[in-house]
Design a protein around this motif. Structure first.
Motif, PDB file in Angstrom:
ATOM      1  N   VAL A 171       0.622  -1.014   0.034  1.00 23.03           N
ATOM      2  CA  VAL A 171      -0.118   0.065   0.182  1.00 23.03           C
ATOM      3  C   VAL A 171       0.894   1.287  -0.101  1.00 23.03           C
ATOM      4  O   VAL A 171       0.549   2.080  -0.820  1.00 23.03           O
ATOM      5  N   SER A 172       2.011   1.045   0.981  1.00 16.81           N
ATOM      6  CA  SER A 172       2.827   2.238   1.087  1.00 16.81           C
ATOM      7  C   SER A 172       3.471   2.769  -0.155  1.00 16.81           C
ATOM      8  O   SER A 172       3.668   3.747  -0.791  1.00 16.81           O
ATOM      9  N   PHE A 177       1.106   4.043  -2.702  1.00 13.98           N
ATOM     10  CA  PHE A 177       0.879   5.646  -2.865  1.00 13.98           C
ATOM     11  C   PHE A 177       1.958   6.513  -2.927  1.00 13.98           C
ATOM     12  O   PHE A 177       1.826   7.489  -3.381  1.00 13.98           O
ATOM     13  N   THR A 237       1.480   9.408  -5.490  1.00 14.33           N
ATOM     14  CA  THR A 237       1.588  10.875  -4.992  1.00 14.33           C
ATOM     15  C   THR A 237       2.756  11.522  -5.640  1.00 14.33           C
ATOM     16  O   THR A 237       3.119  12.680  -5.406  1.00 14.33           O
ATOM     17  N   VAL A 277       4.545  10.575   2.790  1.00 13.73           N
ATOM     18  CA  VAL A 277       3.636   9.506   2.220  1.00 13.73           C
ATOM     19  C   VAL A 277       3.787   8.233   2.342  1.00 13.73           C
ATOM     20  O   VAL A 277       2.907   7.399   2.988  1.00 13.73           O
ATOM     21  N   SER A 309       1.179   6.144   4.887  1.00 11.70           N
ATOM     22  CA  SER A 309       0.235   5.437   4.161  1.00 11.70           C
ATOM     23  C   SER A 309       0.601   4.056   4.855  1.00 11.70           C
ATOM     24  O   SER A 309      -0.271   3.060   5.060  1.00 11.70           O
ATOM     25  N   LEU A 324      -1.520   4.053   8.128  1.00 14.79           N
ATOM     26  CA  LEU A 324      -3.098   4.157   7.722  1.00 14.79           C
ATOM     27  C   LEU A 324      -3.418   2.856   7.263  1.00 14.79           C
ATOM     28  O   LEU A 324      -4.640   2.723   7.432  1.00 14.79           O
ATOM     29  N   SER A 325      -2.711   2.090   6.446  1.00 15.63           N
ATOM     30  CA  SER A 325      -3.098   1.085   6.114  1.00 15.63           C
ATOM     31  C   SER A 325      -3.410  -0.109   7.116  1.00 15.63           C
ATOM     32  O   SER A 325      -4.397  -0.793   7.042  1.00 15.63           O
ATOM     33  N   TRP A 354      -6.879   1.372   8.668  1.00 18.69           N
ATOM     34  CA  TRP A 354      -7.824   1.112   7.710  1.00 18.69           C
ATOM     35  C   TRP A 354      -8.447  -0.334   7.800  1.00 18.69           C
ATOM     36  O   TRP A 354      -9.660  -0.541   8.006  1.00 18.69           O
ATOM     37  N   THR A 407     -11.879  14.440   3.195  1.00 13.38           N
ATOM     38  CA  THR A 407     -11.631  13.124   4.039  1.00 13.38           C
ATOM     39  C   THR A 407     -12.773  12.694   4.966  1.00 13.38           C
ATOM     40  O   THR A 407     -13.141  11.493   4.760  1.00 13.38           O
ATOM     41  N   THR A 420      -7.806   3.696  -7.520  1.00 13.38           N
ATOM     42  CA  THR A 420      -7.332   4.146  -6.137  1.00 13.38           C
ATOM     43  C   THR A 420      -8.769   4.588  -5.423  1.00 13.38           C
ATOM     44  O   THR A 420      -9.384   4.216  -4.536  1.00 13.38           O
ATOM     45  N   ILE A 468     -11.148   3.097  -2.730  1.00  6.33           N
ATOM     46  CA  ILE A 468     -11.145   3.519  -1.227  1.00  6.33           C
ATOM     47  C   ILE A 468     -12.577   4.063  -0.912  1.00  6.33           C
ATOM     48  O   ILE A 468     -13.275   4.080   0.039  1.00  6.33           O
TER      49      ILE A 468
END
Lengths: 263, 411, 300
Positions: free
Chosen positions: B13-14, B17, B21, B46, B50, B53-54, B57, B379, C85, C89
């Motif tokens: 995931v990291s 992202f 980004t 980032v 992430s 945050l993964s 989540w 968000t 993505t 999400i």
């Protein structure tokens, strides 16, 4: 026999497709009438035409409320007006208000028999308060009759499947109908629940004096409680008569029961 | 316990992202000096962000799952014990009443213990509470996603500004006129959209909001265009003009009064014949009609009432700022009000009040945060919808007690 | 006459852009019945990515055509990645939630992406270099149409054809159509519905990125906010043509483009943005299925 509902030459087209073709049907006062037919025969469309969800392409829907001897034409009027005139229905795939309580669901049925407007609701004068209290009382009484009183404050979505079906009937009864249209009330019920439902429907007819028109696939239920049966296939009526007549009708056996026996 | 494959997943995931980004976060172009700035620090942020945050989540998703299963099993069992509602409400009431008294006292003395600046901010928050409660009727109760709500706010503000400019009409006259105008506009907007379902309704109302904005922006003869209308008088007290300071306090109390009336009205309506019809409409439009509810009338009352509240809030807004221009009535204003309703809890009065206070006061007091306000709002909308669609203080349906009814039946 | 032709072609160009973005809306709506509010932002991110790539490569002194191609490809890749993505999400967890929830989530995503770009890049307008060369053959008609317009028109046509082939003639396309008809049934016959939805988002986002790069070259300016209005207008175009229909999206785009172009040219540019909404209201009242859409009966 006194007539509660009389449908004459009803046809319904969707684009080029004729879903209902020249259907005649009548329901007498205090009668239980079943509408049967294979899937896709147009039974639910028939209900939708009667209750104002679709305006029929041709034909007439006539009703006669209790105490009135004249027939009144109701085709083309809005669903809520149909309900006000005393026809109430349930849905094939349960359509309750899931995030409202059981009691509130029934109270929604009382809506068209109540009068409070915005101002009344805000000021809450004596007539509004009385009306509201009566609505709660009446709704609770209906729930007791249907056997859901213990769930009054439960969200409708948390009820069991069978209880949800019964709640739909309770909600419809709250509108004070003289004719109840039930769309597959026994669908998905176990034999026990079906037997209870059989009892319940007969009671509604006998004690409340409400005529009943139902769509049902459970032949045992249909045969045991109907006074008369109408059979449709491909949007046309292929037979009508008492359960015994229908049971022995070769056309019906060919079009419908034959298929059903295989299934 | 964190498992190995979860860590692996978090790494992926990291990495994803970081890739995603990279151009936007890392590279910044300076078009004037033609240099490219590489901000590698952001990449690290980032990546690390992430990665963690993964886990969050995944954890939240898992929390969501058992909850979902619970309701599923509940559906299957026939024997749900009836809630002990009476006890729950009593327990709440014991905290409820002292809290209410404390809040009430604070509300009354607020302008005397805090500065004028604070009072002004509080007035804004109160205006948003009113707007939130109004939109709550439309979105929260009736389930009609109105993205052009700000248009009614503009109607009120311009109604006061223009009526005062042309005819010298005072605040107290403009307030009811604004309310009526709002209702008229609400119905005018409501009619064409009666048959539209959720998403189409959203985009059409958004369109209406934009049309009003564009008209205000361009129709100079009518609205004075982008420069707006200035020198709108503040409300006077029995014909006496107040100083800026005392009129701020005065507006504060007017707003408190309006909010209390709004809360009273919405609360009464919520559990009335009308309120139930709104909720039923939200839950299932077709079944609602089949139960004898006039869909058109129910929708229009919701629109009209919501619009009335917004419009009256608009009148106060014009009086508070003494200046209106189209810039105050953009789509983002509608979205902020929507955020208030969603965060607080759709359909819940206390939720909306809390939502307005948090969302309006936080950026005012945390200046550093205010730049990130819209990012945070975006968000929040997504996260709330996924993990807490009912909001932080969800709506509770009214519980009825039946001992009385039972005995009545027996007698 | 020249003026008319100029406006006509201007409208066609503008309409092509709306069409390119409308395709994404229409495909997504067709498959999951959601207005993907963030779609306009995907297009904006495409334009920004392209600008960043162009700036970096220009400093490295590359050939303009090569820069244009690389920027276009990178923009398409990135927009697709963002589209993918965003779906994972913000929409996938809400697949079984009420439609209102998914819609609010989409609005949140749109807000997030706008402000993400605003904060990470700049709130100001940036100039976008036009790298499309001036074609010799167009010179005599330069007062009516420029090379950028020609490129936009041709690209739109090509993308349209490619998408139609994808949907009509490939297995993926067949699976997409099946999924849009009935998700449960599609799943039962062995279609990986999640994958099909992802592909739809990726295809729609890629198309939007192409639109983004083209319109940025055409107008010469971008900022974080460009996606919003264009996105809404493109959605209107999709509804106008009949949501779910690919030729409908293109037709709707052209109609909207022409209306705006002629109205601005002959009347006034003040109310340019109003037409889209007026169209939307009128079409939804009189023909909710759109011009090329078929009206379905609702399930009861």
């Amino acid at each position: 026999m006194e007539c509660a509902l009389k449908v004459q030459n009803l046809s319904m087209d969707f684009g080029g497709l004729r879903a209902l073709d020249d259907l005649d049907l009548d329901v007498g006062r205090n009668e239980i009438v079943a509408l049967i037919g294979p899937n896709g025969a147009g039974k639910t469309t028939f209900f939708n035409c009667i209750t104002g969800i679709y305006p029929p392409t041709e034909g007439d829907v006539l009703i006669s409320a209790r105490g009135k001897d004249r027939l009144e034409r109701i085709n083309g009027i809005k669903p809520n007006k149909v309900t006000e005139k005393g026809l109430a229905r349930t849905f094939q795939n349960i359509r309750l208000f899931p995030n409202m309580t059981v009691l509130e669901n029934v109270m929604i049925g009382r809506h068209c028999r109540m009068h409070a407007g915005i101002l009344g609701a805000v000021l809450r004068g004596p007539s509004t308060t009385r009306e509201e209290k009566e609505a709660v009382k009446d709704s609770y009484a209906i729930l007791e009759k249907i056997g859901l009183a213990q769930f009054v404050n439960e969200f409708a979505k948390n009820l069991s499947y069978g209880a949800q079906r019964r709640l739909e009937i309770a909600r419809a009864m709250a509108t004070e109908p003289f004719l109840l249209l039930l769309d597959e009330p026994a669908a998905g019920m176990n034999p026990n629940e079906t037997r209870e439902l059989d009892e319940l429907i007969k009671q509604i007819r006998d004690k409340e004096g409400i005529s009943i028109l139902l769509i049902e696939h459970d032949m045992k239920l249909v045969m045991s409680m109907s006074d008369r049966i109408f059979v449709v296939d491909y949007g046309r009526k292929i037979a009508q008569g008492t359960p015994n007549e229908i049971r022995n009708n070769p056309v019906v056996i060919k079009a419908y029961l034959g298929e059903e026996a295989d299934a | 316990m964190i498992k190995l494959n979860e860590i692996k997943r978090a790494f992926l995931v990291s990495a994803w992202f970081i890739f995603l980004t990279f151009p936007i976060m890392v590279i910044r172009i300076n078009p004037v000096e033609h240099i490219v700035e590489w901000r590698w620090k952001n990449m690290a942020l980032v990546g690390i962000g992430s990665f963690f945050l993964s886990f969050v989540w995944n954890y939240l998703m898992k929390q969501k799952e058992p909850g979902f299963k619970k309701t599923e099993t509940a559906e299957k069992t026939d024997t749900i014990p009836p809630l002990p509602p009476a006890r729950r409400i009593q327990r709440e009431k014991r905290i409820y009443i002292p809290a209410l008294v404390a809040i009430g006292t604070l509300t009354i003395v607020f302008p005397f213990i805090f500065s004028m600046y604070q009072t002004n901010i509080m007035v804004s928050a109160l205006i948003y509470i009113m707007l939130g409660l109004g939109l709550n009727i439309v979105v929260g109760l009736a389930g009609l996603l109105d993205l052009g709500y700000v248009a009614f706010y503009a109607v009120g503000a311009y109604a006061y500004a223009l009526l005062n400019y042309h005819f010298g009409i005072s605040f107290w006259m403009a307030l009811p006129i604004g309310g009526v105008l709002g209702a008229v506009f609400g119905i005018l907007l409501g009619f064409p959209v009666l048959r539209l379902r959720g998403d189409y309704l959203a985009i059409v109302t958004l369109g209406f909001g934009e049309i009003i904005h564009i008209i205000l922006q361009n129709w100079n003869e009518f609205s004075f265009g982008p420069s707006g209308i200035a020198n709108i008088p503040r409300p006077s007290l029995f014909g006496i003009d107040l100083s800026v300071h005392s009129s701020t306090i005065y507006i504060y109390y007017i707003m408190i009064g309006l909010c209390i009336v709004t809360i009273f009205v919405v609360n009464r309506l919520q559990n009335s014949r009308i309120g139930r019809a709104w909720v039923a409409l939200r839950e299932d439009e077709l079944a609602c009609q089949a139960m004898g509810i006039d869909k058109a009338k129910t929708k229009l009352t919701a629109f009209a009432l919501g619009a009335t509240l917004a419009s009256m809030a608009g009148v106060v807004f014009a009086a508070k700022t003494t200046f209106v221009n189209p810039a105050s009535f953009t789509i983002w204003e509608s979205i902020i009000i929507l955020c208030i309703v969603v965060m607080g809890g759709m359909g819940s009065i206390i939720g909306v009040i809390a939502g307005a206070l948090v969302l309006i006061l936080t950026p005012e007091y945390l200046r550093a945060f205010s730049e990130y306000r819209m990012l945070a709002f975006g968000t929040m909308l997504v996260v709330m919808m996924i993990f807490r669609p009912g909001g932080f203080i969800p709506d509770v349906r009214r519980i009825y007690k039946f001992e009385g009814v039972k005995s009545m039946d027996k007698s | 006459m020249d003026y008319f032709l100029e406006l006509f072609l201007g409208g066609l160009t503008r309409g092509s852009i709306y069409a390119l973005i409308a395709l994404g809306y229409t495909m997504v709506y067709g498959i999951i019945e959601l207005i993907n509010f963030a779609h306009g932002e995907i297009y904006m991110i495409g334009a920004f990515t392209a600008l960043i790539v162009i700036s970096v490569l220009t400093l490295m002194g590359m050939n303009t055509i090569a820069i244009l191609v690389i920027a276009g490809v990178v923009a398409v890749i990135y927009s697709s990645a963002y589209g993918y993505t965003v779906e994972k999400i913000a929409y996938k967890p809400l697949r079984n939630a009420p439609r209102l929830s998914a819609l609010i989530s989409a609005i949140g995503m749109s807000l997030f992406l706008q402000n993400y770009v605003r904060l990470a890049q700049t709130p100001n307008f940036l100039s976008f270099p036009n790298l499309i060369p001036d074609f010799e053959f167009i010179k005599p008609y330069a007062h009516i149409i420029g090379s950028t317009e020609i490129v936009i028109l041709i690209t739109t046509a090509v993308v349209m054809v490619l998408l139609t082939i994808l949907i009509k003639f490939t297995n993926t396309g067949k699976a997409m159509r099946a999924t849009s008809q009935d998700k449960t049934m599609a799943m039962l016959v062995g279609i990986n519905v999640n994958r099909i939805i992802s592909i739809t988002f990726v295809a729609g986002s890629a198309t939007a990125a192409i639109g983004g790069v083209l319109i940025a070259s055409h107008i010469g300016m971008i900022n974080f906010y460009i996606g919003f209005m264009v996105g809404i207008k493109a959605f209107v175009a999709a509804v106008l043509g009949g949501i779910g229909s690919i030729p409908g999206a293109v037709l709707g785009g052209f109609i909207l483009g022409w209306t705006e172009s002629f109205a601005t040219g002959y009347v006034s540019s003040d109310y340019e943005d109003v037409f889209a909404f007026l169209f939307l209201v009128l079409i939804l009242i009189f023909r909710p299925a759109g011009i090329l859409g078929r009206s379905g009966k609702h399930e009861i």
